[in-house]
Design a protein around this motif. Structure first.
Motif, short mmCIF file in Angstrom:
data_model
loop_
_atom_site.label_atom_id
_atom_site.label_comp_id
_atom_site.label_asym_id
_atom_site.label_seq_id
_atom_site.Cartn_x
_atom_site.Cartn_y
_atom_site.Cartn_z
N TRP A 21 -9.76 -12.19 -4.23
CA TRP A 21 -9.65 -11.59 -2.92
C TRP A 21 -8.19 -11.43 -2.50
O TRP A 21 -7.78 -10.41 -1.97
N SER A 22 -7.42 -12.49 -2.72
CA SER A 22 -6.03 -12.49 -2.27
C SER A 22 -5.24 -11.36 -2.90
O SER A 22 -4.45 -10.67 -2.23
N ARG A 23 -5.46 -11.14 -4.18
CA ARG A 23 -4.76 -10.05 -4.86
C ARG A 23 -5.27 -8.69 -4.40
O ARG A 23 -4.50 -7.75 -4.23
N ARG A 24 -6.57 -8.57 -4.17
CA ARG A 24 -7.13 -7.29 -3.77
C ARG A 24 -6.61 -6.88 -2.39
O ARG A 24 -6.21 -5.75 -2.17
N VAL A 25 -6.62 -7.82 -1.46
CA VAL A 25 -6.07 -7.54 -0.14
C VAL A 25 -4.56 -7.35 -0.23
O VAL A 25 -3.98 -6.48 0.42
N GLY A 26 -3.92 -8.18 -1.07
CA GLY A 26 -2.48 -8.12 -1.19
C GLY A 26 -1.96 -6.77 -1.64
O GLY A 26 -0.86 -6.35 -1.25
N ASP A 104 14.92 -12.95 3.21
CA ASP A 104 14.75 -11.62 3.80
C ASP A 104 13.32 -11.43 4.32
O ASP A 104 13.10 -10.60 5.20
N ALA A 105 12.37 -12.15 3.74
CA ALA A 105 10.97 -11.99 4.15
C ALA A 105 10.22 -13.30 3.93
O ALA A 105 10.42 -13.99 2.93
N ALA A 106 9.36 -13.62 4.88
CA ALA A 106 8.44 -14.76 4.76
C ALA A 106 7.03 -14.23 4.95
O ALA A 106 6.77 -13.47 5.89
N ILE A 107 6.13 -14.61 4.05
CA ILE A 107 4.76 -14.10 4.09
C ILE A 107 3.78 -15.27 4.02
O ILE A 107 4.00 -16.23 3.28
N MET A 108 2.71 -15.16 4.78
CA MET A 108 1.65 -16.17 4.79
C MET A 108 0.33 -15.45 4.53
O MET A 108 -0.12 -14.66 5.36
N ALA A 109 -0.28 -15.69 3.39
CA ALA A 109 -1.47 -14.96 2.97
C ALA A 109 -2.72 -15.85 3.06
O ALA A 109 -2.84 -16.83 2.32
#
Length: 255
Positions: A21-26, A104-109
């Motif tokens: 799921w995480s990759r598909r949404v990502g 430069d970027a912070a992401i929370m998945a």
């Protein structure tokens, strides 16, 4: 049901349940972000590295740091990440082990609803990102029907049984996410809804992947054999033959 903390300590089980799921949404999420190459990025709550790996593949960053509280997930992430661009370490989303303005970027998945104090988690992401950088997240709309585990949990509740869920589900609502980002002092906040679909070979494939670990695993383990079979029978009759659809809310503050 006893108070139980949701733990993800099996990277392979997590991959089957949520990594796909995480990759598909990502994919859609990163297409929306359109991060330029050569950035320094941090993946907060990286889990088994599914999204981290996608980030490295698609965005060609100069540096990627992955942070997660689970040593088992970190070990799995290190083993899977063959590109070797990312570094993984155990850490707390509410106390990131990095200096100010280092990324430069912070992401929370798929993590915000697991952070005990979501506001602290967002503030920490904002702290470690340079001015003009991006602080972004995507999350299941836990309370709006956009959670892949909802079909199973909805069949457990009529039995009079308690269900286990993320401790801060309310943080996943679009308005709550926007408020968290604004209160952290971030500007240019944008939101978008993404809908993704995943197919399964058959019902048994669906059931095994949904109950592999996490909150649903705890919920199903607390059922008797007859109760679990009742849930399976009811669910099998209601689900489409070949698909499951989930809606997500995602949030991105832009420079």
């Amino acid at each position: 049901m006893p108070d139980q903390k949701i733990r993800f300590d099996d990277g392979a089980a997590y991959e089957r349940m949520m990594g796909v799921w995480s990759r598909r949404v990502g994919e859609d999420f990163l297409e929306w972000l359109k991060l330029p190459a050569g950035l320094k990025c941090v993946d907060v709550g990286c889990g088994n590295g599914a999204f981290t790996e996608l980030l490295a593949e698609r965005c060609q960053p100069e540096e990627v740091q992955g942070i997660d509280p689970s040593p088992e997930q970190i070990a799995y992430a290190r083993a899977r990440h063959t590109a070797k661009i990312a570094e993984f370490r155990q850490g707390d989303a509410m106390a990131l082990p990095f200096p100010d303005d280092g990324f430069d970027a912070a992401i929370m998945a798929l993590v915000i609803f697991f952070v005990p104090e979501p506001a602290k988690g967002v503030a920490e992401m904002a702290r470690v990102v340079r001015p003009g950088g991006a602080v972004a997240a995507y999350a299941w709309d836990m309370l709006g029907g956009g959670f892949p585990m909802t079909p199973i949990l909805s069949e457990v509740r009529p039995l009079g049984k308690e269900t286990v869920g993320p401790p801060r589900a309310e943080a996943s609502r679009m308005e709550a996410l926007r408020e968290l980002w604004v209160n952290a002092g971030l500007e240019g906040v944008e939101t978008r809804k993404i809908t993704v679909q995943r197919t399964f070979t058959n019902f048994d494939d669906f059931w095994a992947s949904r109950t592999a670990t996490g909150s649903v695993r705890l919920t199903v383990d607390a059922l008797s054999r007859d109760e679990a079979e009742t849930v399976r029978t009811r669910l099998r009759a209601k689900l489409p033959a070949d698909a499951e659809v989930a809606s997500l809310t995602v949030l991105l503050p832009t420079p």
